[in-house]
Design an enzyme around this catalytic site. Structure first.
Site, PDB file in Angstrom:
ATOM      1  N   ASP A 365       2.401   7.089 -16.419  1.00 55.15           N
ATOM      2  CA  ASP A 365       1.399   6.044 -16.964  1.00 55.15           C
ATOM      3  C   ASP A 365       0.341   7.229 -17.424  1.00 55.15           C
ATOM      4  O   ASP A 365      -0.085   8.018 -16.889  1.00 55.15           O
ATOM      5  CB  ASP A 365       0.674   5.521 -15.483  1.00 55.15           C
ATOM      6  N   ARG A 441      -3.506  -5.190  -8.562  1.00 56.55           N
ATOM      7  CA  ARG A 441      -3.572  -3.898  -9.248  1.00 56.55           C
ATOM      8  C   ARG A 441      -4.396  -3.984 -10.571  1.00 56.55           C
ATOM      9  O   ARG A 441      -4.263  -3.468 -11.476  1.00 56.55           O
ATOM     10  CB  ARG A 441      -2.161  -3.077  -9.645  1.00 56.55           C
ATOM     11  N   ASP A 476       8.164   0.269 -15.365  1.00 54.62           N
ATOM     12  CA  ASP A 476       7.645  -0.089 -14.246  1.00 54.62           C
ATOM     13  C   ASP A 476       7.078  -1.784 -14.057  1.00 54.62           C
ATOM     14  O   ASP A 476       6.962  -2.425 -15.160  1.00 54.62           O
ATOM     15  CB  ASP A 476       6.389   0.581 -13.986  1.00 54.62           C
ATOM     16  N   ASP A 532      17.327  -4.067  -7.336  1.00 53.10           N
ATOM     17  CA  ASP A 532      18.593  -5.394  -6.888  1.00 53.10           C
ATOM     18  C   ASP A 532      19.727  -4.958  -7.939  1.00 53.10           C
ATOM     19  O   ASP A 532      19.262  -4.183  -9.044  1.00 53.10           O
ATOM     20  CB  ASP A 532      17.890  -6.595  -6.975  1.00 53.10           C
ATOM     21  N   GLU A 612       7.991  30.163  -4.589  1.00 55.51           N
ATOM     22  CA  GLU A 612       8.412  28.720  -4.224  1.00 55.51           C
ATOM     23  C   GLU A 612       9.082  28.087  -5.653  1.00 55.51           C
ATOM     24  O   GLU A 612      10.310  27.403  -5.540  1.00 55.51           O
ATOM     25  CB  GLU A 612       7.158  27.839  -3.957  1.00 55.51           C
TER      26      GLU A 612
HETATM   27  C1  GLA Z   1       3.697   2.691  -9.779  1.00 58.96           C
HETATM   28  C2  GLA Z   1       5.061   3.496  -9.756  1.00 58.96           C
HETATM   29  C3  GLA Z   1       4.431   4.892  -9.850  1.00 58.96           C
HETATM   30  C4  GLA Z   1       3.747   5.465 -10.814  1.00 58.96           C
HETATM   31  C5  GLA Z   1       2.786   4.346 -10.979  1.00 58.96           C
HETATM   32  C6  GLA Z   1       1.728   4.760 -12.388  1.00 58.96           C
HETATM   33  O1  GLA Z   1       3.116   2.712  -8.709  1.00 58.96           O
HETATM   34  O2  GLA Z   1       5.498   3.224  -8.527  1.00 58.96           O
HETATM   35  O3  GLA Z   1       5.837   5.728  -9.695  1.00 58.96           O
HETATM   36  O4  GLA Z   1       4.642   5.214 -12.036  1.00 58.96           O
HETATM   37  O5  GLA Z   1       3.095   3.258 -10.829  1.00 58.96           O
HETATM   38  O6  GLA Z   1       0.823   3.827 -12.593  1.00 58.96           O
END
Ligand code: GLA
Length: 729
Positions: A365, A441, A476, A532, A612
């Site tokens: 995002d 959101r 998403d 699903d 790491e």
């Molecule tokens: C959702 C997704 C996250 C990420 C955010 C971005 O919460 O589950 O993995 O991609 O959106 O806004």
């Protein structure tokens, strides 16, 4: 042959199961049997169906002995004496809702028909057989077609329903569930997978009492709170023994699944689109296709039930380039940068990711016009070059130059108020007349039931995907549906919006899949809110949860594993302390848990030490040498989710190799070693064992490893983990 129509008895066989129905003397289609495979001699000679001599609570006038309320039925409609939950409810043009379904015909159908506009199991090898049964209400001339397909090798029966309106008038479908499964017994446990964001698909097992148990979503998507997959099983069923019946709905919207005990001690299970706020108008000549339910039966416990689902999903639900191929090892920038990035930062992370063996960089995002937080820009799918500091193409070129692929995040179904799309088309938002609508959101949902909206979003996405070398999309969806109303539909069609929304989403997914066959789509909905079988048809992997803490993930991945194959479970190694829980865990444990999924990374690798980075590189090397086993092998849950440790195991199809992983959930300081009994090995084969890379002396037969077990001494503290490699000699 797996389908037999023998006068009025219809039988479907799979390798280990038989499903059987018969037309009784009153032309009801009665459910006869679903269970362990019957010999043909038993199965095909069953003719008379005499099992409804109880309580004539209602009867059809001819036969006082017969009551539709007690007869196990394959499918039934509201209004004619079946007092259980009836899968069909129809309102006819004359206002009546009485519908009496009786058998009309049955025919065998080669292979597996597709379901118009819907995801469903497929059979590219054309080995499966189907049967279509027609039931009819004689008064109104309404026909109901029940489709059954036997997937022989996977021990699966797929069921779906189509309604055809030949009544001469308009009918309104008020409920069209996809399956009913009646059973003579009711002494069962009911297992469902419930939860909330960060706690998706939590295993829940309760005894069926004299109440109806319902699992449902009314949120517009299948949701975090309930998963469209449930099991009922014998009370003493375990991972390795007992009768279990599974039902998975191939659908991503509102659903209901319910299980009820009748007063006479039989039971009925139903599953389908949730009738709440559902009313679908069919004009004369039109038909309605309800989605599919995938049933399986096992008399070898929950473990076998899981194998059946994993097999059928991998072989008959996944499609395209990645159906049967290793999945990319992703580095995703979300938990590394959130909205705060530019191309330089992204490239720095990609360079480190390449060192540890990741092969695909995913820009999450925040890459599009003005998106610097979650309050704006959804719907404006145009690259923010100012923020990136370059063209998207340039960034991709640099990533590709590292030998890595590039992936991009979209949230195609949502829209921000602060967006050009909203300013141009406020009517494209789902909201009821005269109301502003609830924000979730800080965003609204686009009206995907409107084809103009689907076309517009497809246009914007194509513009990005046509002009950039993108090989992965994260799809998403960060809200539920409220204020449901579509400006594109008439007043009397508003009960169709929730379902048409899902059909619109499927249409968009299908178009993207068809036009970009090389792109892998990974689904996501605020984590695993729409995980699903419907979504897995278009996106063969799904981000399991926004809880990226490996200890929390244990439970989530445990619940998910009952139905969904490990390779569909999006799982990444993230930062420690974890961003969600602040818990500290080792790289090894974070990796071990992510390997019980797609395995990838989601952290700012530029902040790690050289040691790491080297450790992560080693973990990836280990993963790569086991990824085929993890993707294609049989998955065993070796423990429940409440023991001091949790353990699971992958066994290759040829049983020549296996991998077991244990993670300590609760510290325990005692001197008794853990003994881990393995499963699924070949009894007579000799195996070598390596625990965390250290080979044990000697060789062990499959019998010894399964009956005596492997002593594991090194694991004591919460968050410790260990892995056991098992190799045939
Ligand atoms: C959702 C997704 C996250 C990420 C955010 C971005 O919460 O589950 O993995 O991609 O959106 O806004």
């Amino acid at each position: 042959m797996s389908v037999f129509i023998n006068e009025k008895v219809i039988t479907l066989h799979t390798k280990n199961t038989t499903y059987q129905m018969a037309v009784n003397e009153n032309d009801y289609l009665a459910h006869l049997y679903y269970g362990a495979r019957l010999d043909d001699s038993v199965a095909l000679t069953r003719g008379k169906v005499g099992y409804h001599t109880l309580l004539p609570l209602a009867y059809d006038g001819k036969n006082r002995e017969l009551s539709p309320a007690v007869c196990p039925l394959e499918y039934s409609a509201y209004g004619c004496g079946d007092f259980r939950t009836t899968p069909l409810k129809v309102r006819f043009a004359d206002g009546s809702s009485v519908c009496d379904l009786r058998f009309e015909s049955a025919k065998a159908v080669e292979n597996k028909p597709t379901l118009r506009g819907l995801p469903a199991l497929h059979d590219q090898n054309a080995k499966s057989q189907s049967v279509e049964v027609c039931l009819k209400d004689k008064v109104h001339n309404l026909r109901v077609y029940l489709l059954y397909t036997a997937f022989e090798e996977c021990d699966v029966i797929a069921k779906s329903v189509r309604i055809e309106n030949n009544t001469g008038g308009t009918v309104v479908l008020e409920s069209v569930l996809s399956t009913a499964l009646d059973n003579y017994e009711s002494d069962y446990d009911y297992i469902s997978f419930v939860g909330k964001p960060h706690f998706e698909r939590t295993f829940s097992r309760v005894a069926l009492e004299d109440v109806k148990l319902v699992t449902e979503s009314r949120r517009g998507s299948s949701s975090h709170q309930a998963n469209p997959f449930v099991i009922f099983c014998e009370k003493n069923a375990t991972e390795t023994m007992g009768e279990c019946f599974g039902s998975a709905f191939v659908y991503s919207g509102n659903f209901t699944a319910s299980f009820e005990k009748t007063p006479i001690g039989t039971s009925r299970f139903v599953m389908g689109i949730n009738p709440e706020n559902f009313a679908f108008t069919l004009e004369n000549g039109e038909s309605f296709q309800a989605p599919e339910v995938i049933h399986t039966y096992s008399n070898q416990g929950l473990g076998q039930l899981t194998h059946n689902y994993h097999n059928v999903i991998r072989k008959h639900l996944f499609r395209g380039k990645y159906a049967n191929a290793d999945r990319p090892i992703l580095i995703n920038n979300w938990e590394a940068t959130y909205f705060n990035f530019n191309a330089e930062k992204l490239l720095a992370i990609a360079k480190e990711a390449q060192k540890i063996g990741a092969d695909t960089f995913v820009l999450d995002d925040g890459w599009f016009k003005g998106r610097n937080g979650d309050g704006s820009s959804l719907g404006d799918w145009f690259v923010d070059e100012e923020k990136l500091g370059c063209k998207l193409n340039e960034l991709i070129k640099n990533i590709n130059a590292l030998g890595m692929k590039f992936g991009l995040w979209f949230e195609p179904e949502c829209i921000s108020e602060n967006s050009d799309l909203y300013r141009a088309h406020p009517e494209w938002v789902i909201s009821a007349p005269g109301r502003t609508g609830m924000l979730g959101r800080k965003q609204w949902v686009l009206d995907m039931s409107n084809k103009a909206v689907v076309d517009a979003v497809f246009g914007m996405m194509s513009n990005i995907l046509d002009n950039n070398n993108i090989e992965y999309v994260k799809w998403d969806f960060n809200r539920y549906l409220t204020d449901v109303y579509s400006t594109a539909l008439s007043a009397n069609q508003q009960g169709e919006v929730m379902h048409r929304y899902v059909l619109g989403v499927y249409d968009l997914l299908e178009r993207i899949n068809t036009r970009y066959p090389n792109i892998l789509i990974e689904g996501c909905a605020s984590g695993g809110g729409r995980f699903d079988c419907g979504m897995l048809y278009y996106s063969p992997q799904y981000w399991a949860s926004d809880s990226t803490d490996p200890m929390n993930r244990l439970n989530i991945q445990y619940g998910t594993s009952f139905c969904y194959p490990v390779i569909s479970v999006g799982a990444h190694v993230t930062a420690s302390p974890n961003h969600v829980t602040r818990r500290v865990t080792s790289i090894k444990t974070r990796s071990n848990v992510a390997m019980a999924g797609t395995y990838g990374f989601e952290l700012d690798l530029t902040t790690l030490t050289e040691d790491e980075i080297a450790e992560l590189a080693n973990e990836t090397k280990f993963y790569k040498s086991h990824r085929e086993l993890i993707r294609t092998g049989d998955y065993y849950r070796l423990t429940g989710n409440t023991e001091r440790y949790m353990a699971w195991q992958f066994v290759a199809e040829d049983k020549k190799s296996a991998l077991a992983v244990m993670v300590q959930r609760i510290s325990h300081i005692d001197y008794k070693p853990h003994i881990l009994k393995l499963r699924g090995l070949d009894k007579n084969t000799s195996y070598r064992i390596a625990i965390d890379g250290v080979e044990l002396e000697g060789v062990f037969t499959g019998t010894a490893l399964m009956q005596i077990g492997v002593p594991v001494r090194t694991i004591k503290y919460e968050g410790d983990s260990t892995r056991i490699e098992i190799t045939a000699i």
